[in-house]
Design a protein around this motif. Sequence first.
Motif, short mmCIF file in Angstrom:
data_model
loop_
_atom_site.label_atom_id
_atom_site.label_comp_id
_atom_site.label_asym_id
_atom_site.label_seq_id
_atom_site.Cartn_x
_atom_site.Cartn_y
_atom_site.Cartn_z
N GLN A 1 126.56 50.18 -27.47
CA GLN A 1 125.52 49.95 -28.48
C GLN A 1 124.21 50.55 -28.01
O GLN A 1 123.83 50.41 -26.85
CB GLN A 1 125.35 48.45 -28.74
CG GLN A 1 126.59 47.79 -29.37
CD GLN A 1 126.40 46.30 -29.55
OE1 GLN A 1 125.91 45.63 -28.66
NE2 GLN A 1 126.77 45.80 -30.71
N ALA A 2 123.53 51.23 -28.94
CA ALA A 2 122.22 51.83 -28.63
C ALA A 2 121.21 51.34 -29.66
O ALA A 2 121.57 50.93 -30.77
CB ALA A 2 122.31 53.34 -28.65
N ARG A 3 119.95 51.40 -29.31
CA ARG A 3 118.90 50.97 -30.22
C ARG A 3 118.79 51.95 -31.40
O ARG A 3 119.23 53.10 -31.33
CB ARG A 3 117.56 50.90 -29.48
CG ARG A 3 117.51 49.82 -28.40
CD ARG A 3 116.14 49.79 -27.76
NE ARG A 3 116.06 48.79 -26.69
CZ ARG A 3 114.97 48.59 -25.97
NH1 ARG A 3 113.88 49.33 -26.19
NH2 ARG A 3 114.97 47.68 -25.03
N TYR A 4 118.16 51.46 -32.44
CA TYR A 4 117.96 52.29 -33.63
C TYR A 4 117.11 53.51 -33.27
O TYR A 4 116.12 53.40 -32.54
CB TYR A 4 117.25 51.46 -34.71
CG TYR A 4 117.19 52.12 -36.05
CD1 TYR A 4 118.37 52.44 -36.73
CD2 TYR A 4 115.96 52.42 -36.63
CE1 TYR A 4 118.31 53.05 -37.96
CE2 TYR A 4 115.89 53.01 -37.86
CZ TYR A 4 117.07 53.33 -38.53
OH TYR A 4 117.00 53.92 -39.77
N HIS A 5 117.50 54.67 -33.77
CA HIS A 5 116.85 55.95 -33.49
C HIS A 5 117.06 56.42 -32.05
O HIS A 5 116.32 57.26 -31.55
CB HIS A 5 115.34 55.91 -33.78
CG HIS A 5 115.04 55.79 -35.25
ND1 HIS A 5 115.61 56.61 -36.21
CD2 HIS A 5 114.22 54.94 -35.91
CE1 HIS A 5 115.16 56.28 -37.41
NE2 HIS A 5 114.31 55.25 -37.26
N HIS A 6 118.03 55.80 -31.32
CA HIS A 6 118.39 56.28 -29.99
C HIS A 6 119.78 56.91 -30.05
O HIS A 6 120.59 56.55 -30.89
CB HIS A 6 118.40 55.13 -28.96
CG HIS A 6 117.02 54.66 -28.58
ND1 HIS A 6 116.17 54.04 -29.47
CD2 HIS A 6 116.35 54.73 -27.40
CE1 HIS A 6 115.03 53.73 -28.86
NE2 HIS A 6 115.12 54.15 -27.59
N ARG A 7 120.03 57.85 -29.17
CA ARG A 7 121.34 58.49 -29.15
C ARG A 7 122.10 58.08 -27.90
O ARG A 7 121.51 57.63 -26.92
CB ARG A 7 121.20 59.99 -29.18
CG ARG A 7 120.49 60.58 -27.99
CD ARG A 7 120.39 62.09 -28.10
NE ARG A 7 119.73 62.66 -26.93
CZ ARG A 7 119.54 63.95 -26.76
NH1 ARG A 7 119.95 64.82 -27.70
NH2 ARG A 7 118.94 64.41 -25.68
N ILE A 8 123.41 58.21 -27.94
CA ILE A 8 124.28 57.84 -26.82
C ILE A 8 124.71 59.10 -26.09
O ILE A 8 125.20 60.05 -26.71
CB ILE A 8 125.50 57.07 -27.33
CG1 ILE A 8 125.06 55.75 -28.00
CG2 ILE A 8 126.48 56.78 -26.20
CD1 ILE A 8 126.18 55.00 -28.65
N GLN A 9 124.55 59.08 -24.78
CA GLN A 9 124.98 60.21 -23.94
C GLN A 9 125.94 59.69 -22.88
O GLN A 9 125.62 58.75 -22.17
CB GLN A 9 123.77 60.87 -23.27
CG GLN A 9 124.16 62.03 -22.35
CD GLN A 9 122.94 62.70 -21.74
OE1 GLN A 9 121.86 62.74 -22.36
NE2 GLN A 9 123.10 63.22 -20.53
N ILE A 10 127.11 60.28 -22.78
CA ILE A 10 128.12 59.87 -21.81
C ILE A 10 128.35 61.01 -20.83
O ILE A 10 128.64 62.14 -21.24
CB ILE A 10 129.44 59.49 -22.50
CG1 ILE A 10 129.21 58.35 -23.51
CG2 ILE A 10 130.49 59.09 -21.48
CD1 ILE A 10 130.44 57.99 -24.30
N GLU A 11 128.25 60.69 -19.52
CA GLU A 11 128.50 61.68 -18.48
C GLU A 11 129.74 61.25 -17.70
O GLU A 11 129.76 60.18 -17.08
CB GLU A 11 127.30 61.78 -17.53
CG GLU A 11 127.51 62.77 -16.39
CD GLU A 11 126.33 62.83 -15.45
OE1 GLU A 11 126.46 63.47 -14.39
OE2 GLU A 11 125.27 62.23 -15.77
N PHE A 12 130.78 62.08 -17.73
CA PHE A 12 132.03 61.77 -17.03
C PHE A 12 131.94 62.26 -15.59
O PHE A 12 131.79 63.46 -15.34
CB PHE A 12 133.22 62.41 -17.75
CG PHE A 12 133.53 61.76 -19.07
CD1 PHE A 12 134.42 60.70 -19.13
CD2 PHE A 12 132.94 62.21 -20.24
CE1 PHE A 12 134.71 60.10 -20.34
CE2 PHE A 12 133.22 61.61 -21.45
CZ PHE A 12 134.11 60.54 -21.52
N ILE A 13 132.04 61.30 -14.65
CA ILE A 13 131.99 61.65 -13.23
C ILE A 13 133.40 61.92 -12.71
O ILE A 13 133.65 62.89 -12.00
CB ILE A 13 131.32 60.52 -12.42
CG1 ILE A 13 129.90 60.28 -12.94
CG2 ILE A 13 131.31 60.83 -10.93
CD1 ILE A 13 129.20 59.10 -12.33
#
Length: 720
Positions: free
Chosen positions: A698-710
Amino acid sequence: MDGNLVYIVIVVIFFITTVLTQEKFVEEITNFQYSECEQKLERVDCKALNISKVPRQKPSLWPPGPFAIPRSSYGCPESESRGWTKSVLYRKKPGKNKQEDPLNLCVKQRDDTELDTEKWIPGRYTIYRIGEECPAGFRKSTIRESCLEYDSFGPIPNITEKEIAKEKILEIGTCKKIGNSLKRNKRGNKATYRMLETSFIVLKSKSTPCPDKLNSLQGQKYCGIEPVVQRSLRPLETQLVLDFDFRILSGVNGNPNQVKEAMYHFDLRRSIKVYSIAIVSSDGIPRQTSVSQCFHDEKRLELLFEKGLKCSYVCANQGSTFFVYLSPFRARYIVLGIEHSTEWFNKKSFHIYIDGIKSLDGEMCNEDLGMRDGSIQNDQIFASSFSKRNPPFKARPSSAGWCIDKMIDANPWIMVDMRSETKIEGVTLFPMSEEVYSNAYWESFHLLYGNQMDNLSMSDVKFTIDVDKLTSGLQHSCFLQNAVTARFIMLQLNGSHEVDQLCLRFEIHGCKLSDSTELFPSFKNYKTMTTNALYVQKPSLIMSIGYPFLTGSGYSYTWIIDFKHEHYVRLIFTNVTLNQITRDNNNDCEDTLVIGTDLRERLKGVQIKTNFNKRIFIVETYRTLVLLTFQPCFNTFRGSSFRAVVNEEDIPACLSIASSVDWSQGRNEACTNPEMILTSMSILNIPFENFEERFRIQARYHHRIQIEFIDFYIVCPIGM
């Protein structure tokens, strides 16, 4: 599929080894202690409790010690908490029978400037000397006695052995008081000497009358004051009434028509202050009787072999009730001899009026410490082994009995953790129930005691068990000559290998030096008392007690890991060996590690069980406060062990530990922090079956989600 699992384990071992080489931990934490902890939200503050409490000392009505006086048949002037102890000097007199003559003493050794401030009464009398010097106002003297040999129990006066005219003589140190009658103060009133408020005797000086207020006793040998009896009951709101089914010690012998006197024995189960005894006619008809003798004591041993202490009493009839008014005393056991009446034999009951306030402070001894009534809990009792149907907690007198597993146990023992320092006086063995073999009795045992379970001392006496008595359905009591103070009590047992089964039921006797109900209450008002708590505030190495050896301690203990909102807790388990026991009806029981966050519910959280054995795995959290609790299944030598690294992380992990989640059945995580680590079970090396891992980010409104695979591994089954 086997190849997939091998591949995963290899990756995880490499990953964890790399982590361990970079750790900064240098401290191994093993020092557990009793703690009082307070939790509010995600913060816990703990402070250590001093459980080695000694009895609280009380002011004395007597002058400071050291000195000794003869012990009257009514006992010592005051209790142990006021500085007094009992002792005996055994003297073997010359003559044909070489009779042993005991000199019973009351000894006051305490000299406290705040608690011992009273003065000696003036007059001429003699006391016994303890040490080289006499109290102020006395001069040294001695008493000579013919004696072949002597022995003692407890502190005794100074003794010098001499031989005069080929006769062995004992010189016993004494102190003589020289003075006049009671003094008067400036107003003309006589001065107050508070020792006169107690009951006592002192040695009478020859050809000199006793001091004022003291009476000549026992053929002019002593001067003293006998107890005063109040012919009334105290207000009932400060008094309790105990109803008893009496037990006759002697006098009836199966034929009440031939007896004029019967002795009745009462066990109050506690050392309690007693004020009076009422004999009530059940049919309401008034009857006349009389009391021939009355004895009491706190110890059964003294009552049986020395007749105990005499009661001071007066009797009175009030309607259908016959009252025995007593000079108040503290005792557990009472023997009362009353005139026997065939008409009244089965038509009476006894009421005993006692103090409504329970006292600790070392005055309440020889009580049952809790095997029978359950105040010793199941997790306080543990043993070297046990059979499937007879675990250690069944060693209670009210249960079937604890039995060993003879196939694996060559050195049997059973231990009780009293959870605080306790005065131990002895044990009582009980006959076995019909559920167990009738010949399942031990031959002897040693009593071990101490404050650390791995450093116990052995008592001097080897107790031989009266098997004939037990097989006849009677109890067998074993008392120490001198009481010991300890937290852990162990019975190290010896028995015949020819017997099919060896079992035990017992009760421990003594007194608590601190109130366990105060030390370990249930959780209230965001506070709790934690047994065996360890507070961790930095990266550390933690391990089970006695690691790398298995611990069969039988009690739970908790690590409170609190990084004070600065870092997130991460646990790396490098070795886990948890015990599993299969009982009847395939009802398994496992030792468990519980990872949670709420001190009020320490056993609510993720459970690490035997399926984690022999694994190296990681538990990463988004918590700055984590509790790790070891909860045993049973108390036996087949114990458990583990070792883990407590590490800190700057970024929280999306792994839930706040509730009882079964990781083997899948995950459904809610990841709500702005930045989080998401790690699959295979990387953490947590055991699992075929299931789905789901992360809801879940992210805040007007925020985007970024996933970095290690790290990312997908291993397909062979043939796909």
